[in-house]
Design a protein around this motif. Structure first.
Motif, PDB file in Angstrom:
ATOM      1  N   ARG A 170      22.658-112.649 -25.417  1.00 36.94           N
ATOM      2  CA  ARG A 170      22.934-113.445 -26.602  1.00 36.94           C
ATOM      3  C   ARG A 170      24.276-113.096 -27.240  1.00 36.94           C
ATOM      4  NH1 ARG A 170      16.887-113.563 -29.464  1.00 36.94           N
ATOM      5  NH2 ARG A 170      15.835-114.625 -27.723  1.00 36.94           N
ATOM      6  N   ASN A 171      24.710-111.882 -27.046  1.00 36.74           N
ATOM      7  CA  ASN A 171      25.966-111.439 -27.662  1.00 36.74           C
ATOM      8  C   ASN A 171      26.714-110.584 -26.647  1.00 36.74           C
ATOM      9  OD1 ASN A 171      27.996-110.905 -29.446  1.00 36.74           O
ATOM     10  ND2 ASN A 171      26.779-109.613 -30.809  1.00 36.74           N
ATOM     11  N   PRO A 172      27.386-111.218 -25.682  1.00 37.71           N
ATOM     12  CA  PRO A 172      28.004-110.484 -24.576  1.00 37.71           C
ATOM     13  C   PRO A 172      29.124-109.553 -25.042  1.00 37.71           C
ATOM     14  CG  PRO A 172      27.869-112.848 -24.108  1.00 37.71           C
ATOM     15  CD  PRO A 172      27.568-112.675 -25.557  1.00 37.71           C
ATOM     16  N   ILE A 173      29.318-108.491 -24.297  1.00 36.40           N
ATOM     17  CA  ILE A 173      30.469-107.618 -24.494  1.00 36.40           C
ATOM     18  C   ILE A 173      31.640-108.235 -23.734  1.00 36.40           C
ATOM     19  CG2 ILE A 173      31.436-105.337 -23.985  1.00 36.40           C
ATOM     20  CD1 ILE A 173      28.664-104.178 -24.388  1.00 36.40           C
ATOM     21  N   PRO A 174      32.774-108.435 -24.373  1.00 35.10           N
ATOM     22  CA  PRO A 174      33.903-109.127 -23.721  1.00 35.10           C
ATOM     23  C   PRO A 174      34.360-108.438 -22.440  1.00 35.10           C
ATOM     24  CG  PRO A 174      34.253-108.935 -26.088  1.00 35.10           C
ATOM     25  CD  PRO A 174      33.070-108.095 -25.778  1.00 35.10           C
ATOM     26  N   ASP A 175      34.841-109.272 -21.513  1.00 31.12           N
ATOM     27  CA  ASP A 175      35.429-108.802 -20.261  1.00 31.12           C
ATOM     28  C   ASP A 175      34.484-107.883 -19.485  1.00 31.12           C
ATOM     29  OD1 ASP A 175      37.392-108.542 -18.274  1.00 31.12           O
ATOM     30  OD2 ASP A 175      38.180-106.710 -19.183  1.00 31.12           O
ATOM     31  N   THR A 176      33.185-108.209 -19.525  1.00 31.38           N
ATOM     32  CA  THR A 176      32.191-107.317 -18.922  1.00 31.38           C
ATOM     33  C   THR A 176      31.119-108.123 -18.202  1.00 31.38           C
ATOM     34  OG1 THR A 176      32.544-105.704 -20.689  1.00 31.38           O
ATOM     35  CG2 THR A 176      30.564-105.447 -19.364  1.00 31.38           C
ATOM     36  N   GLN A 177      30.846-107.729 -16.987  1.00 26.39           N
ATOM     37  CA  GLN A 177      29.766-108.292 -16.189  1.00 26.39           C
ATOM     38  C   GLN A 177      28.580-107.330 -16.217  1.00 26.39           C
ATOM     39  OE1 GLN A 177      28.785-109.410 -11.495  1.00 26.39           O
ATOM     40  NE2 GLN A 177      30.824-108.684 -12.082  1.00 26.39           N
ATOM     41  N   VAL A 178      27.400-107.871 -16.372  1.00 23.83           N
ATOM     42  CA  VAL A 178      26.170-107.069 -16.332  1.00 23.83           C
ATOM     43  C   VAL A 178      25.452-107.339 -15.018  1.00 23.83           C
ATOM     44  CG1 VAL A 178      23.924-106.627 -17.399  1.00 23.83           C
ATOM     45  CG2 VAL A 178      25.927-107.086 -18.843  1.00 23.83           C
ATOM     46  N   ILE A 179      25.131-106.264 -14.310  1.00 23.53           N
ATOM     47  CA  ILE A 179      24.330-106.349 -13.088  1.00 23.53           C
ATOM     48  C   ILE A 179      23.049-105.565 -13.341  1.00 23.53           C
ATOM     49  CG2 ILE A 179      24.213-105.876 -10.617  1.00 23.53           C
ATOM     50  CD1 ILE A 179      27.267-105.849 -10.572  1.00 23.53           C
ATOM     51  N   CYS A 180      21.923-106.217 -13.184  1.00 25.13           N
ATOM     52  CA  CYS A 180      20.630-105.597 -13.479  1.00 25.13           C
ATOM     53  C   CYS A 180      19.698-105.703 -12.275  1.00 25.13           C
ATOM     54  CB  CYS A 180      19.991-106.258 -14.693  1.00 25.13           C
ATOM     55  SG  CYS A 180      18.303-105.674 -15.009  1.00 25.13           S
ATOM     56  N   VAL A 181      19.169-104.561 -11.835  1.00 29.60           N
ATOM     57  CA  VAL A 181      18.131-104.518 -10.802  1.00 29.60           C
ATOM     58  C   VAL A 181      16.885-103.945 -11.474  1.00 29.60           C
ATOM     59  CG1 VAL A 181      17.491-103.703  -8.502  1.00 29.60           C
ATOM     60  CG2 VAL A 181      19.897-104.141  -9.040  1.00 29.60           C
ATOM     61  N   PRO A 182      15.963-104.792 -11.900  1.00 32.67           N
ATOM     62  CA  PRO A 182      14.850-104.329 -12.735  1.00 32.67           C
ATOM     63  C   PRO A 182      13.748-103.595 -11.980  1.00 32.67           C
ATOM     64  CG  PRO A 182      14.638-106.670 -12.326  1.00 32.67           C
ATOM     65  CD  PRO A 182      15.957-106.253 -11.737  1.00 32.67           C
ATOM     66  N   PHE A 183      13.681-103.777 -10.646  1.00 35.69           N
ATOM     67  CA  PHE A 183      12.623-103.144  -9.857  1.00 35.69           C
ATOM     68  C   PHE A 183      13.243-102.550  -8.594  1.00 35.69           C
ATOM     69  CE2 PHE A 183      10.964-107.063 -11.873  1.00 35.69           C
ATOM     70  CZ  PHE A 183      10.109-106.497 -12.808  1.00 35.69           C
ATOM     71  N   VAL A 184      13.823-101.360  -8.733  1.00 30.50           N
ATOM     72  CA  VAL A 184      14.516-100.774  -7.585  1.00 30.50           C
ATOM     73  C   VAL A 184      13.528-100.484  -6.462  1.00 30.50           C
ATOM     74  CG1 VAL A 184      15.893 -98.819  -6.781  1.00 30.50           C
ATOM     75  CG2 VAL A 184      16.368 -99.854  -9.016  1.00 30.50           C
ATOM     76  N   ASP A 185      12.375 -99.928  -6.785  1.00 31.75           N
ATOM     77  CA  ASP A 185      11.316 -99.748  -5.784  1.00 31.75           C
ATOM     78  C   ASP A 185      10.400-100.969  -5.829  1.00 31.75           C
ATOM     79  OD1 ASP A 185       9.363 -98.932  -4.029  1.00 31.75           O
ATOM     80  OD2 ASP A 185       8.669 -97.249  -5.232  1.00 31.75           O
ATOM     81  N   TYR A 186      10.941-102.091  -5.354  1.00 30.78           N
ATOM     82  CA  TYR A 186      10.200-103.345  -5.515  1.00 30.78           C
ATOM     83  C   TYR A 186       8.901-103.343  -4.708  1.00 30.78           C
ATOM     84  CZ  TYR A 186       9.515-108.360  -6.200  1.00 30.78           C
ATOM     85  OH  TYR A 186       9.012-109.582  -6.556  1.00 30.78           O
ATOM     86  N   ASP A 187       8.931-102.820  -3.495  1.00 29.43           N
ATOM     87  CA  ASP A 187       7.698-102.732  -2.706  1.00 29.43           C
ATOM     88  C   ASP A 187       6.643-101.930  -3.450  1.00 29.43           C
ATOM     89  OD1 ASP A 187       8.541-104.250  -0.507  1.00 29.43           O
ATOM     90  OD2 ASP A 187       9.340-102.500   0.545  1.00 29.43           O
ATOM     91  N   GLY A 188       7.051-100.799  -4.023  1.00 28.88           N
ATOM     92  CA  GLY A 188       6.103 -99.954  -4.737  1.00 28.88           C
ATOM     93  C   GLY A 188       5.530-100.623  -5.967  1.00 28.88           C
ATOM     94  N   VAL A 189       6.356-101.377  -6.692  1.00 28.58           N
ATOM     95  CA  VAL A 189       5.885-102.102  -7.874  1.00 28.58           C
ATOM     96  C   VAL A 189       4.821-103.114  -7.483  1.00 28.58           C
ATOM     97  CG1 VAL A 189       6.557-103.741  -9.681  1.00 28.58           C
ATOM     98  CG2 VAL A 189       8.001-101.753  -9.192  1.00 28.58           C
ATOM     99  N   VAL A 190       5.086-103.893  -6.452  1.00 37.48           N
ATOM    100  CA  VAL A 190       4.137-104.924  -6.019  1.00 37.48           C
ATOM    101  C   VAL A 190       2.862-104.299  -5.465  1.00 37.48           C
ATOM    102  CG1 VAL A 190       3.775-106.838  -4.417  1.00 37.48           C
ATOM    103  CG2 VAL A 190       5.977-106.593  -5.587  1.00 37.48           C
ATOM    104  N   ASP A 191       3.022-103.250  -4.665  1.00 38.54           N
ATOM    105  CA  ASP A 191       1.864-102.648  -3.998  1.00 38.54           C
ATOM    106  C   ASP A 191       1.064-101.727  -4.910  1.00 38.54           C
ATOM    107  OD1 ASP A 191       2.593-103.958  -1.680  1.00 38.54           O
ATOM    108  OD2 ASP A 191       3.624-102.235  -0.811  1.00 38.54           O
ATOM    109  N   GLY A 192       1.634-101.330  -6.047  1.00 41.18           N
ATOM    110  CA  GLY A 192       0.919-100.432  -6.952  1.00 41.18           C
ATOM    111  C   GLY A 192       1.010 -98.975  -6.555  1.00 41.18           C
ATOM    112  N   ASP A 193       2.124 -98.576  -5.958  1.00 43.16           N
ATOM    113  CA  ASP A 193       2.314 -97.181  -5.561  1.00 43.16           C
ATOM    114  C   ASP A 193       2.662 -96.308  -6.762  1.00 43.16           C
ATOM    115  OD1 ASP A 193       1.937 -97.978  -2.938  1.00 43.16           O
ATOM    116  OD2 ASP A 193       4.069 -97.903  -2.416  1.00 43.16           O
ATOM    117  N   GLN A 194       2.458 -94.996  -6.593  1.00 43.48           N
ATOM    118  CA  GLN A 194       2.999 -94.045  -7.562  1.00 43.48           C
ATOM    119  C   GLN A 194       4.526 -94.144  -7.550  1.00 43.48           C
ATOM    120  OE1 GLN A 194       0.751 -92.316  -9.395  1.00 43.48           O
ATOM    121  NE2 GLN A 194      -0.937 -93.109  -8.170  1.00 43.48           N
ATOM    122  N   GLY A 195       5.109 -94.042  -6.339  1.00 44.31           N
ATOM    123  CA  GLY A 195       6.563 -94.106  -6.194  1.00 44.31           C
ATOM    124  C   GLY A 195       7.243 -92.775  -6.419  1.00 44.31           C
ATOM    125  N   LYS A 196       6.786 -92.007  -7.380  1.00 45.66           N
ATOM    126  CA  LYS A 196       7.367 -90.699  -7.673  1.00 45.66           C
ATOM    127  C   LYS A 196       7.067 -89.729  -6.522  1.00 45.66           C
ATOM    128  CE  LYS A 196       9.113 -87.431 -10.363  1.00 45.66           C
ATOM    129  NZ  LYS A 196      10.518 -87.413 -10.790  1.00 45.66           N
TER     130      LYS A 196
END
Length: 351
Positions: A170-196
């Motif tokens: 809603r209020n971008p920081i000038p001259d800046t691109q945001v890259i977001c990976v919200p689920f780095v361990d995506y397989d683990g999130v879907v499968d319900g793993d501990q991951g740790k």
């Protein structure tokens, strides 16, 4: 009556059924030491009163998190037995979810992105062939890299991350691109793993310089690092309960960055609103304290050392919190909004 884990994030096994008492435990899968995450669904138990018992403490201070739709969660409340909880199902409660913490479903992230008029893109394919989502927005020569769920079970960080993204969209920081990976361990999130502590090492130990990443998501994140970033923040949850785990805290990795940490922490404290989950810089974990070793190959240390980030760290957000600062979906998202405002202030006061 059916107890199962057949949903995104599910993790449970039935040990024994003894009348109205059901003995449960979690599945560690390829986690190499004991961990505490669990989540299950029960169907067809309307009007019954059942007790669910674990062999050791797997339940937080405020009982299990309860949901009917995997979207809205509330705490059941503290019971007398720290290893069990009892629930009376209403006449129309034919499907109820219980979990160690307030889960953050990938569908919630998709809905958030859609509400903000954006689209996710494919970051890479996971080791199991799933399309890993990534969100990019903003334009400019500088990059803010945001990640969560390097450890699959650590859902609290996603709520904070959502608040950060909402404010930056809603209020971008000038001259800046945001890259977001919200689920780095995506397989683990879907499968319900501990991951740790996943064997042979987990995603947040896959950043050893000179050694190829074994996880596709980390390999792609390291490519972004090679091009250089300005800020890199990784959102986690700490251990189950006790001590620092009951707080929100920054893991300060690099002693040479102490002045930067101090400035940001002060700005974050100052940006907190009344409705935000509280953060106090006095709770930050200092370099070379406890498990915080500077040579551990984590996202934050990699971005500091090899991506040229001016500021990069892990934010640990408690699963439960203390009586005067209890985690919920709303106050954790608000903490994320405050985090983004602190980052904007930090950016505005850069030398």
């Amino acid at each position: 009556m059916l107890i199962h884990q057949n949903f995104t994030g599910g993790n449970i096994r039935i040990v024994e059924e003894d009348g109205c008492v059901i003995h449960l435990d979690n599945e560690l899968r390829d986690t190499t030491n004991d961990w505490f995450y669990w989540a299950f669904c029960i169907e067809g138990a309307a009007t019954q009163t059942l007790t669910f018992r674990f062999p050791q403490t797997r339940i937080g201070y405020y009982g299990p998190a309860v949901s009917h739709d995997l979207k809205s969660w509330k705490w059941l409340g503290k019971g007398e037995d720290p290893n069990a909880f009892t629930y009376t199902f209403g006449a129309n409660e034919n499907k109820v979810y219980f979990a160690h913490n307030m889960l953050y479903h990938p569908d919630r992230f998709d809905a958030f992105v859609n509400r903000n008029g954006l689209q996710t893109e494919e970051f890479c394919l996971s080791r199991k062939g799933r399309s890993v989502p990534c969100l990019r927005f903003g334009e400019g020569s500088r990059v803010i890299l945001l990640t969560a769920r390097h450890h699959a079970c650590e859902a609290t960080g996603n709520y904070v991350l959502e608040g950060v993204l909402e404010t930056l969209i809603r209020n971008p920081i000038p001259d800046t691109q945001v890259i977001c990976v919200p689920f780095v361990d995506y397989d683990g999130v879907v499968d319900g793993d501990q991951g740790k502590n996943r064997a042979p090492h987990d995603q947040n130990r896959d950043y050893a310089r000179g050694t190829p990443a074994i996880y596709p998501e980390v390999a792609e994140l390291r490519k972004i690092a090679e091009a250089g970033i300005l800020y890199g923040f990784d959102f986690h949850s700490p251990y189950h309960t006790g001590g620092s785990n009951d707080n929100v805290f920054v893991v300060r990795k690099i002693i040479e960055k102490t002045a930067c940490y101090n400035r940001f922490s002060s700005l974050l404290e100052g940006a907190l609103t009344e409705n935000a989950l509280k953060y106090y810089s006095k709770n930050d974990m200092q370099p070379n304290v406890g498990w915080n070793k500077p040579d551990t190959p984590t996202f934050a240390s990699y971005m500091d050392k090899y991506a040229g980030a001016e500021l990069s760290f892990t934010l640990e957000t408690t699963y439960f919190g203390k009586e005067d600062n209890i985690f919920n979906q709303e106050n954790s998202v608000e903490l994320g909004r405050c985090f983004a405002e602190a980052l904007r202030s930090y950016e505005n006061t850069r030398a």
